[in-house]
Motif scaffolding. Structure first.
Motif, short mmCIF file in Angstrom:
data_model
loop_
_atom_site.label_atom_id
_atom_site.label_comp_id
_atom_site.label_asym_id
_atom_site.label_seq_id
_atom_site.Cartn_x
_atom_site.Cartn_y
_atom_site.Cartn_z
N TRP A 160 -10.59 -5.42 -9.30
CA TRP A 160 -10.38 -6.73 -8.69
C TRP A 160 -10.00 -7.77 -9.73
O TRP A 160 -9.20 -8.67 -9.47
CB TRP A 160 -11.63 -7.18 -7.93
N LYS A 162 -6.34 -7.34 -10.34
CA LYS A 162 -5.55 -7.79 -9.19
C LYS A 162 -5.51 -9.32 -9.13
O LYS A 162 -4.45 -9.92 -8.88
CB LYS A 162 -6.13 -7.22 -7.90
N SER A 178 -2.12 -11.86 -9.72
CA SER A 178 -1.69 -12.83 -8.71
C SER A 178 -1.42 -14.20 -9.31
O SER A 178 -0.77 -15.04 -8.69
CB SER A 178 -2.76 -12.95 -7.61
N GLU A 184 -11.99 3.98 -4.11
CA GLU A 184 -11.67 2.57 -3.86
C GLU A 184 -11.01 1.92 -5.08
O GLU A 184 -10.04 1.16 -4.95
CB GLU A 184 -12.94 1.81 -3.48
N ARG A 221 -7.43 3.05 -5.38
CA ARG A 221 -6.57 2.41 -4.37
C ARG A 221 -6.19 1.00 -4.81
O ARG A 221 -5.02 0.60 -4.70
CB ARG A 221 -7.31 2.36 -3.03
N ILE A 222 -7.14 0.22 -5.33
CA ILE A 222 -6.85 -1.15 -5.74
C ILE A 222 -5.93 -1.17 -6.95
O ILE A 222 -4.99 -1.96 -7.04
CB ILE A 222 -8.16 -1.90 -6.06
N ARG A 253 -3.72 1.08 -7.79
CA ARG A 253 -2.36 1.43 -7.37
C ARG A 253 -1.69 0.24 -6.68
O ARG A 253 -0.48 0.05 -6.79
CB ARG A 253 -2.38 2.64 -6.43
N SER A 254 -2.47 -0.55 -5.96
CA SER A 254 -1.89 -1.72 -5.29
C SER A 254 -1.43 -2.76 -6.30
O SER A 254 -0.68 -3.67 -5.95
CB SER A 254 -2.92 -2.33 -4.32
N CYS A 255 -1.88 -2.63 -7.56
CA CYS A 255 -1.43 -3.53 -8.63
C CYS A 255 -0.13 -3.06 -9.25
O CYS A 255 0.35 -3.65 -10.23
CB CYS A 255 -2.51 -3.64 -9.72
N GLY A 256 0.43 -1.97 -8.75
CA GLY A 256 1.69 -1.46 -9.28
C GLY A 256 1.51 -0.44 -10.38
O GLY A 256 2.38 -0.31 -11.24
N LYS A 281 -6.53 11.02 -0.88
CA LYS A 281 -6.25 10.12 0.23
C LYS A 281 -7.56 9.67 0.87
O LYS A 281 -7.59 9.22 2.00
CB LYS A 281 -5.37 10.82 1.27
#
Length: 452
Positions: free
Chosen positions: A350, A353, A357, A393, A396-397, A399-402, A451
């Motif tokens: 977090w 992330k 932002s 978890e 997943r976070i 990966r969402s950061c690229g 997954k």
């Protein structure tokens, strides 16, 4: 082992229970969720006939996992699959009982006075003679390593030192790399020598090993622990620039940052802070251009990151500890900040992330991929201390950061301590990790991207 067979072996009754641990549950609007929330056995139907079966495609189309899960859910009475925090015979029942009868003042005093550390460390030390009797070869290896350890101080506090070990008979120029290891202990215990045998599989691969000692609660909170880790890193880079500095690029493996349990959390948080400072310094100096950094071998502060059984989301792990009745005895809350806002700030995925932002849109597209190392997150699927969902978890976070280079490995029938003990005494986990490290120059990997 094929992917389907491996996925099936991960799903056991115990891992299924742990997947429901607070604050997790089955996805909303799935047949699984409907069955769990509906206590009427007559309402059970086969998964393919359930009207909610197609509500969550990723969850239901994960074929090998789905079929095994439905076998547990639909072909067994749910009353025979108790939730881990409600089971009468669960070890959590004992901790909840103690948490309810011990006065809060006593629990906090034991935690804040250092009593938690003394008890935890003493339990490990008292168990060592028995371990030596049952495994004499490991005891001999431990003694040999102890005689070879070089202690290097990086500060004035007694805990601020590094235990260094080098492969016998291997010149520095021929080393494959260096392991920078951060030990665990629930942010409030642990000693470097407890983890000395962890070096064995790395030394065999011509990798030098540095086990970092640092101040733990109540002597230091998470900020102090991350700061100590950074000071130790700087000391290593200064003393061994060819292993930790820019010239390490010629090494087959390079610099590995690894931690276990709370040490994995500290190590990842340290890595995020290191990357943040690097990005801000280069932006300030006007050096942060995509073309320049893509060809910059110095961009990554470490080459590989390996997290073992880490509690990466502090808020979620606090909820899990509360369910076990140990939240007032555990150092987690005072070490990581008391409030939900501080818990989020001290959760590494977090933190990254939130930082990204704040970067202007024109500069953030490739920054995470440039600076973040190749990463493997490892977890025992039957870990009752830190549920495996913590790793899924966090991945997943991230990966969402690229970050495309995040991989996960879940060890079947493996608990919390089993993961690190296998590095000391042998097992499948270190084999998988060493295999992954050996593929550092290859874009392919034999590990499963979860997954969950």
């Amino acid at each position: 082992m094929s992917a389907a067979k491996d996925e099936e072996s991960l799903l056991t009754e115990k891992s299924f229970q742990l997947s429901l641990s607070p604050p997790r549950s089955a996805p909303i609007d799935t047949a699984h969720r409907a069955v769990i929330t509906d206590r009427n056995p007559a309402s059970k139907g086969y998964i393919g006939d359930h009207h909610l079966d197609h509500a969550h495609s990723d969850y239901n189309l994960h074929s090998g996992l789905r079929e095994r899960l439905m076998h547990l859910v639909y072909n067994a009475d749910l009353h025979d699959i108790p939730h881990p925090h409600l089971a009468v015979d669960s070890p959590d029942g004992a901790t909840r009982f103690l948490g309810s009868v011990l006065p809060l003042e006593w629990q906090n005093s034991l935690r804040d006075s250092g009593g938690f550390r003394r008890i935890s460390d003493d339990l490990v030390q008292y168990g060592i003679p028995l371990a030596a009797i049952t495994n004499p070869s490991a005891a001999r290896t431990m003694l040999q390593l102890t005689n070879r350890v070089k202690k290097m101080r990086y500060g004035q506090h007694p805990s601020q030192f590094i235990d260094l070990m080098f492969p016998e008979g291997v010149a520095e120029d021929n080393l494959a790399g260096m392991l920078f290891f951060v030990h665990g202990g629930a942010w409030g215990s642990g000693k470097t020598w407890f983890y000395r045998l962890t070096a064995v599989p790395f030394l065999k691969q011509k990798v030098a090993v540095a086990i970092v000692g640092y101040r733990v609660y109540p002597e230091g909170d998470i900020n102090v622990q991350v700061r100590d880790t950074g000071l130790a890193y700087q000391k290593l880079c200064k003393e061994y620039p060819r292993l930790c500095g820019p010239s390490r690029a010629s090494r087959p493996i390079g610099l590995i940052l690894m931690g276990h349990s709370s040490g994995a959390h500290v190590a990842l948080l340290f890595l995020i802070e290191l990357i943040k400072r690097t990005i801000l310094m280069r932006e300030h100096a006007g050096e942060c251009t995509t073309e320049q950094n893509m060809n910059d071998s110095n961009a990554k502060p470490v080459d590989q990151f390996v997290g073992l059984s880490g509690p990466y989301d502090i808020s979620h792990h606090f909820d899990y500890e509360a369910a076990r009745g140990v939240e007032e005895l555990s150092p987690l809350k005072p070490a990581c900040g008391y409030t939900r806002e501080q818990f989020r700030l001290n959760s590494p995925a977090w933190r990254l992330k939130d930082f990204l932002s704040s970067i202007p849109p024109g500069k953030q597209d490739l920054l995470p991929e440039i600076y973040f190392p190749r990463t493997l997150l490892v977890h025992g699927i039957e870990d009752e201390v830190v549920p495996f969902t913590s790793t899924s978890e966090a991945a997943r976070i991230l990966r969402s950061c690229g970050l495309p280079s995040i991989e996960e490995h879940y060890a079947p029938k493996t608990g919390h301590q089993d993961v690190i003990v296998q590095f000391m005494l042998g097992g499948k986990v270190p084999i998988a990790v060493m295999d992954w490290l050996g593929k550092a120059s290859s874009p392919q990997s034999s590990l499963i991207r979860s997954k969950l």
